[in-house]
Scaffold this active site. Structure first.
Site, PDB file in Angstrom:
ATOM      1  N   LEU A   1      -3.620  -0.329  -2.911  1.00 31.15           N
ATOM      2  CA  LEU A   1      -2.448  -0.601  -2.072  1.00 31.15           C
ATOM      3  C   LEU A   1      -2.951  -0.593  -0.637  1.00 31.15           C
ATOM      4  O   LEU A   1      -3.851   0.199  -0.297  1.00 31.15           O
ATOM      5  CB  LEU A   1      -1.384   0.488  -2.261  1.00 31.15           C
ATOM      6  CG  LEU A   1      -0.657   0.517  -3.616  1.00 31.15           C
ATOM      7  CD1 LEU A   1       0.298   1.709  -3.687  1.00 31.15           C
ATOM      8  CD2 LEU A   1       0.102  -0.781  -3.857  1.00 31.15           C
ATOM      9  N   ASP A   2      -2.378  -1.425   0.217  1.00 25.30           N
ATOM     10  CA  ASP A   2      -2.764  -1.435   1.636  1.00 25.30           C
ATOM     11  C   ASP A   2      -2.507  -0.063   2.243  1.00 25.30           C
ATOM     12  O   ASP A   2      -1.624   0.674   1.785  1.00 25.30           O
ATOM     13  CB  ASP A   2      -1.883  -2.398   2.445  1.00 25.30           C
ATOM     14  CG  ASP A   2      -1.963  -3.818   1.960  1.00 25.30           C
ATOM     15  OD1 ASP A   2      -2.945  -4.158   1.303  1.00 25.30           O
ATOM     16  OD2 ASP A   2      -1.011  -4.566   2.261  1.00 25.30           O
TER      17      ASP A   2
END
Ligand code: URA
Length: 243
Positions: free
Chosen positions: A109-110
């Protein structure tokens, strides 16, 4: 049932070098079913319930190799082993960073995305989850900078949307509108920064992004940001069930 020498098992779980672990055993600090295991060379069957039966320095044994956990990733931490700044691995017990095999994130995930992140030391399981063949869906809650136009769900469902710099259109994406600037999207693949780039291609901008489901496994509402939970076999199976 696979068995491992006690010193190798504990060293692989990060409790110390084999010599240090031998010292712990000799001092009577490793117990199985209430009995001290003083001989670190003895082989221990890796029964699934071993963590409930073995203690090290009075505490339950860490999860055995083959662990899969879900972490509620907070904003501002990175899915990487080596970048500067706070890392997801820093949210786990310190000892777990010395495990061999090491834990990895299942995809990423960013830094500025929150939500359900899986981590495992089981390479075969990791590949099974991210393999396009498994079609494990991922659901995101999206907050947008500008109101939706009304045609986004149809464009995303068409399987024709092309992201900038790519030569293959996205697989169809399911979208449900909550209000003018909030929606959920369901992806069946994982391209780099996919949700942010998707909405950029639609002329919008993602202000906030949160993943709340992978396959049939939802992020529990009582798992606070930064918290994690080891998954049982039923929960792992639910990843492969329809989302
Ligand atoms: N899509 C994104 O843009 N970012 C994520 O973290 C996950 C999906």
């Amino acid at each position: 049932m696979k068995a491992l020498r006690l010193d190798r098992l504990l060293a692989n779980l990060g409790y110390g070098s084999r010599r240090e672990v031998e010292g712990l055993a000799r001092a009577g600090l490793v117990r199985l079913d209430g009995q001290s295991l003083r001989d670190a060379s003895q082989r221990v069957p890796l029964d699934p319930d071993l963590p409930e039966r073995m203690t090290v320095q009075g505490e339950a044994l860490d999860p055995l190799p083959g662990v899969c956990l879900m972490l509620h990733k907070p904003l501002g931490v990175t899915c990487s082993h080596k970048e500067a700044g706070p890392l997801v691995y820093g949210l786990l017990p310190e000892r777990w960073r010395r495990r061999d095999p090491a834990l990895s994130t299942v995809g990423r995930l960013d830094k500025e995305t929150s939500g359900l992140l899986l981590m495992t030391d089981d390479g075969a399981l990791l590949h099974r989850i991210i393999s396009p063949k498994a079609k494990v869906s991922k659901r995101y809650r999206v907050s947008l900078a500008r109101p939706l136009q009304g045609d986004e769900a149809a464009i995303l469902a068409s399987g024709e949307l092309m992201l900038e710099g790519e030569d293959r259109p996205l697989l169809p994406v399911g979208m449900e509108t909550e209000d003018a600037t909030h929606c959920t999207v369901m992806l069946h693949e994982g391209r780099y920064h996919q949700v942010r780039r998707m909405f950029a291609a639609l002329g919008n901008h993602v202000d906030a992004l949160h993943r709340d489901r992978v396959g049939g496994l939802a992020l529990p509402t009582d798992l606070e940001a930064g918290g994690y939970r080891v998954l049982g076999p039923g929960e792992i199976a639910s990843l492969f069930a329809a989302g």
